[in-house]
Design a protein around this motif. Structure first.
Motif, PDB file in Angstrom:
ATOM      1  N   MET A  55       0.827  -1.196   0.000  1.00 36.07           N
ATOM      2  CA  MET A  55       0.000   0.000   0.000  1.00 36.07           C
ATOM      3  C   MET A  55       0.870   1.258   0.000  1.00 36.07           C
ATOM      4  O   MET A  55       0.588   2.214  -0.690  1.00 36.07           O
ATOM      5  N   ASN A  56       1.927   1.233   0.765  1.00 35.61           N
ATOM      6  CA  ASN A  56       2.739   2.438   0.885  1.00 35.61           C
ATOM      7  C   ASN A  56       3.519   2.761  -0.382  1.00 35.61           C
ATOM      8  O   ASN A  56       3.834   3.922  -0.623  1.00 35.61           O
ATOM      9  N   ASN A  57       3.821   1.748  -1.196  1.00 37.21           N
ATOM     10  CA  ASN A  57       4.638   1.992  -2.385  1.00 37.21           C
ATOM     11  C   ASN A  57       4.008   1.506  -3.686  1.00 37.21           C
ATOM     12  O   ASN A  57       4.047   2.207  -4.685  1.00 37.21           O
ATOM     13  N   LYS A  58       3.481   0.299  -3.675  1.00 41.10           N
ATOM     14  CA  LYS A  58       3.033  -0.336  -4.924  1.00 41.10           C
ATOM     15  C   LYS A  58       1.860   0.395  -5.577  1.00 41.10           C
ATOM     16  O   LYS A  58       1.900   0.716  -6.768  1.00 41.10           O
ATOM     17  N   ILE A  59       0.809   0.669  -4.836  1.00 44.19           N
ATOM     18  CA  ILE A  59      -0.364   1.337  -5.406  1.00 44.19           C
ATOM     19  C   ILE A  59      -0.049   2.782  -5.802  1.00 44.19           C
ATOM     20  O   ILE A  59      -0.403   3.205  -6.902  1.00 44.19           O
ATOM     21  N   PRO A  60       0.647   3.577  -4.976  1.00 46.51           N
ATOM     22  CA  PRO A  60       1.025   4.927  -5.423  1.00 46.51           C
ATOM     23  C   PRO A  60       1.870   4.911  -6.698  1.00 46.51           C
ATOM     24  O   PRO A  60       1.679   5.742  -7.582  1.00 46.51           O
ATOM     25  N   ALA A  61       2.777   3.943  -6.820  1.00 47.80           N
ATOM     26  CA  ALA A  61       3.607   3.852  -8.029  1.00 47.80           C
ATOM     27  C   ALA A  61       2.742   3.537  -9.248  1.00 47.80           C
ATOM     28  O   ALA A  61       2.950   4.099 -10.330  1.00 47.80           O
ATOM     29  N   LEU A  62       1.765   2.664  -9.083  1.00 51.86           N
ATOM     30  CA  LEU A  62       0.858   2.316 -10.179  1.00 51.86           C
ATOM     31  C   LEU A  62       0.021   3.523 -10.605  1.00 51.86           C
ATOM     32  O   LEU A  62      -0.124   3.794 -11.802  1.00 51.86           O
ATOM     33  N   ILE A  63      -0.497   4.280  -9.636  1.00 53.31           N
ATOM     34  CA  ILE A  63      -1.286   5.481  -9.943  1.00 53.31           C
ATOM     35  C   ILE A  63      -0.413   6.519 -10.647  1.00 53.31           C
ATOM     36  O   ILE A  63      -0.828   7.126 -11.637  1.00 53.31           O
ATOM     37  N   ASN A 106       0.716   5.260  10.791  1.00 48.40           N
ATOM     38  CA  ASN A 106       2.030   5.635  11.324  1.00 48.40           C
ATOM     39  C   ASN A 106       2.171   5.093  12.737  1.00 48.40           C
ATOM     40  O   ASN A 106       1.543   5.587  13.657  1.00 48.40           O
ATOM     41  N   GLY A 107       2.979   4.060  12.898  1.00 47.93           N
ATOM     42  CA  GLY A 107       3.148   3.459  14.216  1.00 47.93           C
ATOM     43  C   GLY A 107       2.109   2.395  14.515  1.00 47.93           C
ATOM     44  O   GLY A 107       2.420   1.324  14.988  1.00 47.93           O
ATOM     45  N   GLN A 108       0.858   2.691  14.222  1.00 49.45           N
ATOM     46  CA  GLN A 108      -0.232   1.753  14.466  1.00 49.45           C
ATOM     47  C   GLN A 108      -1.017   1.595  13.159  1.00 49.45           C
ATOM     48  O   GLN A 108      -1.299   2.583  12.473  1.00 49.45           O
ATOM     49  N   LEU A 109      -1.354   0.368  12.805  1.00 48.96           N
ATOM     50  CA  LEU A 109      -2.092   0.132  11.569  1.00 48.96           C
ATOM     51  C   LEU A 109      -3.467   0.785  11.620  1.00 48.96           C
ATOM     52  O   LEU A 109      -4.137   0.767  12.644  1.00 48.96           O
ATOM     53  N   TRP A 127      -5.034   4.232   2.872  1.00 46.82           N
ATOM     54  CA  TRP A 127      -5.378   5.295   1.920  1.00 46.82           C
ATOM     55  C   TRP A 127      -4.204   5.629   1.012  1.00 46.82           C
ATOM     56  O   TRP A 127      -3.063   5.360   1.320  1.00 46.82           O
ATOM     57  N   VAL A 128      -4.556   6.244  -0.124  1.00 47.51           N
ATOM     58  CA  VAL A 128      -3.579   6.790  -1.058  1.00 47.51           C
ATOM     59  C   VAL A 128      -4.057   8.181  -1.436  1.00 47.51           C
ATOM     60  O   VAL A 128      -5.213   8.363  -1.827  1.00 47.51           O
TER      61      VAL A 128
END
Length: 101
Positions: free
Chosen positions: A1-9, A28-31, A36-37
């Motif tokens: 979520m933190n990298n893959k989806i933003p890179a695709l968008i 951040n710290g806690q799930l 979100w993106v």
């Protein structure tokens, strides 16, 4: 979520990284229950922060079976007492509308 989806968008939109910041978070710290993106136009959001400005956000369901598109607004902007008076709000509303048009 933190990298893959933003890179695709970023790739699909052919987004200029100097103008847009596209990033996601699972907390951040806690799930978080709602990963979100966000797509940040740096000219509208104080250089790329979700703390100030308006920006679209993809909010994912907890089980990742669906996604919602939301228009969000950073609330740190409103913690500045100088911006809360009527004159400040009117001025900033005009500036935002000029950017949109």
């Amino acid at each position: 979520m933190n990298n893959k989806i933003p890179a695709l968008i970023t790739e699909k939109l052919e987004a200029n990284p100097f103008k847009y910041r596209i990033y996601g978070s699972t907390g951040n710290g806690q799930l978080t229950f709602t990963p979100w993106v966000s797509i940040i136009d740096k000219s509208l959001c104080d250089g790329g922060s979700t703390q100030k400005g308006i920006y679209p956000v993809f909010l994912f369901k907890k089980d990742m079976t669906g996604v919602y598109l939301s228009l969000n607004m950073g609330n740190t902007f409103f913690s500045n007492p100088n911006l809360l008076n009527k004159k400040g709000v009117t001025k900033n509303k005009r500036l935002i509308l000029l950017e949109i048009n």
